[in-house]
Design a protein around this motif. Structure first.
Motif, PDB file in Angstrom:
ATOM      1  N   SER A   1       0.961  -1.124  -0.010  1.00  0.00           N
ATOM      2  CA  SER A   1       0.184  -0.189   0.016  1.00  0.00           C
ATOM      3  C   SER A   1       0.568   1.453  -0.175  1.00  0.00           C
ATOM      4  O   SER A   1       0.279   2.512  -0.709  1.00  0.00           O
ATOM      5  CB  SER A   1      -1.192   0.052   1.415  1.00  0.00           C
ATOM      6  N   LEU A   2       2.169   1.720   0.432  1.00  0.00           N
ATOM      7  CA  LEU A   2       2.997   2.741   0.179  1.00  0.00           C
ATOM      8  C   LEU A   2       3.557   2.803  -1.341  1.00  0.00           C
ATOM      9  O   LEU A   2       3.428   3.706  -1.419  1.00  0.00           O
ATOM     10  CB  LEU A   2       4.306   2.507   1.064  1.00  0.00           C
ATOM     11  N   GLY A   3       3.252   1.574  -2.363  1.00  0.00           N
ATOM     12  CA  GLY A   3       4.117   1.727  -3.465  1.00  0.00           C
ATOM     13  C   GLY A   3       4.989   1.932  -3.612  1.00  0.00           C
ATOM     14  O   GLY A   3       6.191   1.346  -2.683  1.00  0.00           O
ATOM     15  N   ASN A   4       5.502   3.027  -4.090  1.00  0.00           N
ATOM     16  CA  ASN A   4       7.023   3.518  -4.547  1.00  0.00           C
ATOM     17  C   ASN A   4       7.402   4.176  -3.344  1.00  0.00           C
ATOM     18  O   ASN A   4       8.881   4.196  -3.037  1.00  0.00           O
ATOM     19  CB  ASN A   4       6.866   4.094  -5.574  1.00  0.00           C
ATOM     20  N   TYR A   5       6.998   4.533  -2.535  1.00  0.00           N
ATOM     21  CA  TYR A   5       7.111   4.722  -1.175  1.00  0.00           C
ATOM     22  C   TYR A   5       8.102   3.560  -0.109  1.00  0.00           C
ATOM     23  O   TYR A   5       7.933   4.073   0.976  1.00  0.00           O
ATOM     24  CB  TYR A   5       6.037   6.159  -0.541  1.00  0.00           C
ATOM     25  N   ALA A   6       7.555   1.933  -0.249  1.00  0.00           N
ATOM     26  CA  ALA A   6       7.761   1.383   0.185  1.00  0.00           C
ATOM     27  C   ALA A   6       9.566   1.390   0.711  1.00  0.00           C
ATOM     28  O   ALA A   6       9.554   1.035   2.203  1.00  0.00           O
ATOM     29  CB  ALA A   6       7.179  -0.263   0.414  1.00  0.00           C
TER      30      ALA A   6
ATOM     31  N   ARG B   1      -3.871   3.134  -3.360  1.00  0.00           N
ATOM     32  CA  ARG B   1      -3.954   5.229  -4.386  1.00  0.00           C
ATOM     33  C   ARG B   1      -4.322   5.779  -3.174  1.00  0.00           C
ATOM     34  O   ARG B   1      -3.506   7.005  -3.173  1.00  0.00           O
ATOM     35  CB  ARG B   1      -5.271   5.241  -5.055  1.00  0.00           C
ATOM     36  N   LEU B   2      -4.356   5.507  -2.202  1.00  0.00           N
ATOM     37  CA  LEU B   2      -4.477   6.450  -1.025  1.00  0.00           C
ATOM     38  C   LEU B   2      -3.577   6.593  -0.617  1.00  0.00           C
ATOM     39  O   LEU B   2      -3.616   8.252  -0.105  1.00  0.00           O
ATOM     40  CB  LEU B   2      -5.816   6.231  -0.003  1.00  0.00           C
ATOM     41  N   PHE B   3      -2.754   6.379   0.469  1.00  0.00           N
ATOM     42  CA  PHE B   3      -1.680   5.964   0.604  1.00  0.00           C
ATOM     43  C   PHE B   3      -0.312   7.031  -0.206  1.00  0.00           C
ATOM     44  O   PHE B   3       0.190   7.835   0.840  1.00  0.00           O
ATOM     45  CB  PHE B   3      -0.935   4.602   0.788  1.00  0.00           C
ATOM     46  N   GLU B   4      -0.208   6.474  -1.089  1.00  0.00           N
ATOM     47  CA  GLU B   4       0.764   7.141  -2.305  1.00  0.00           C
ATOM     48  C   GLU B   4       0.363   8.655  -2.283  1.00  0.00           C
ATOM     49  O   GLU B   4       0.975   9.661  -2.578  1.00  0.00           O
ATOM     50  CB  GLU B   4       0.984   6.361  -3.460  1.00  0.00           C
ATOM     51  N   GLY B   5      -0.978   8.716  -2.615  1.00  0.00           N
ATOM     52  CA  GLY B   5      -1.654  10.053  -2.701  1.00  0.00           C
ATOM     53  C   GLY B   5      -1.441  10.974  -1.887  1.00  0.00           C
ATOM     54  O   GLY B   5      -0.578  12.042  -1.379  1.00  0.00           O
TER      55      GLY B   5
ATOM     56  N   GLY C   1       5.361  16.498   1.354  1.00  0.00           N
ATOM     57  CA  GLY C   1       6.092  15.951   0.821  1.00  0.00           C
ATOM     58  C   GLY C   1       7.374  14.632   1.091  1.00  0.00           C
ATOM     59  O   GLY C   1       8.196  14.416   0.661  1.00  0.00           O
ATOM     60  N   GLY C   2       6.552  13.626   0.584  1.00  0.00           N
ATOM     61  CA  GLY C   2       6.773  12.492  -0.407  1.00  0.00           C
ATOM     62  C   GLY C   2       7.360  11.487   0.993  1.00  0.00           C
ATOM     63  O   GLY C   2       8.746  10.654   1.027  1.00  0.00           O
ATOM     64  N   ASN C   3       7.063  11.915   2.297  1.00  0.00           N
ATOM     65  CA  ASN C   3       7.982  10.622   3.725  1.00  0.00           C
ATOM     66  C   ASN C   3       6.833  10.304   4.360  1.00  0.00           C
ATOM     67  O   ASN C   3       5.963  10.945   4.677  1.00  0.00           O
ATOM     68  CB  ASN C   3       8.170  12.155   4.665  1.00  0.00           C
ATOM     69  N   PRO C   4       7.493   9.537   4.201  1.00  0.00           N
ATOM     70  CA  PRO C   4       6.315   7.700   4.566  1.00  0.00           C
ATOM     71  C   PRO C   4       5.472   8.492   6.681  1.00  0.00           C
ATOM     72  O   PRO C   4       4.647   7.873   6.907  1.00  0.00           O
ATOM     73  CB  PRO C   4       6.459   6.370   4.850  1.00  0.00           C
TER      74      PRO C   4
END
Length: 194
Positions: free
Chosen positions: A74-79, A172-176, A182-185
């Motif tokens: 669910s984090l997609g690219n941010y995992a 979609r929700l979490f990545e958005g 700021g692109g920080n999980p």
């Protein structure tokens, strides 16, 4: 003349074989069929839904969900950006978010029953269990569950309702949210744990 050592070795070997057979039988009995596992999980989800309690939903999610599979996807690219030390807080927040959402939606969807109707052959990627969920108004939905084997049991890795997979919606929700903050999980973790 037979030495005392030989019968003891044979006896020991027979005991070991019997123990192994017994362990194999116990393990096979302990391995629940995927459809039975999912029926139990669905029954507990229905009970949580009837209670309307986020706490009840959280207990079911914690018991049956494969949190790393759901959460990291669910984090997609941010995992890759999620530090391992932050995973526990993230999973806790994710479960809380899902539980609160489920509790808020439960009154809109009065579920009467869920029945598992089939399952696919299990592969190394898991097994799918198909079910029919019937509402109190008589309408019904086909729901597909993706189960992942974890030891002698399973965990739910995803669920599809009307062709929409839950992890995709969450991604979609979490990545958005992360992108907008700021692109920080860690921004997502803070929001999920409020």
């Amino acid at each position: 003349m037979i030495s005392v050592g030989r019968p003891l070795s044979v006896l020991t070997a027979l005991v070991m074989v019997a123990a192994t057979i017994g362990l194999t039988i116990q393990t096979a009995q302990a391995r629940e069929q995927p459809s039975k596992f999912m029926q139990r999980a669905a029954n507990e989800l229905i009970a949580a839904s009837r209670s309307g309690s986020a706490g009840a939903f959280a207990r079911v999610i914690n018991k049956y969900a494969d949190k790393p599979t759901i959460g990291l996807y669910s984090l997609g690219n941010y995992a890759k950006s999620l530090a391992s030390r932050d995973r526990g807080n993230y999973f806790t927040g994710m479960v809380g978010f899902l539980a609160r959402y489920a509790a808020s939606q439960a009154p809109k969807y009065n579920v009467r029953s869920a029945m598992m109707v089939s399952q696919t052959k299990e592969t190394r990627t898991g097994v799918y269990v198909d079910s029919v969920v019937t509402m109190t108004d008589g309408s019904s939905y086909d729901v597909r569950w993706w189960l992942i084997r974890r030891g002698g049991t399973y965990r739910v890795g995803d669920v599809s309702v009307l062709g929409f997979w839950g992890r995709e919606q969450l991604k979609r929700l979490f990545e958005g949210y992360i992108s907008d903050n700021g692109g920080n999980p860690k921004a997502l973790i803070l929001a999920l744990n409020k």
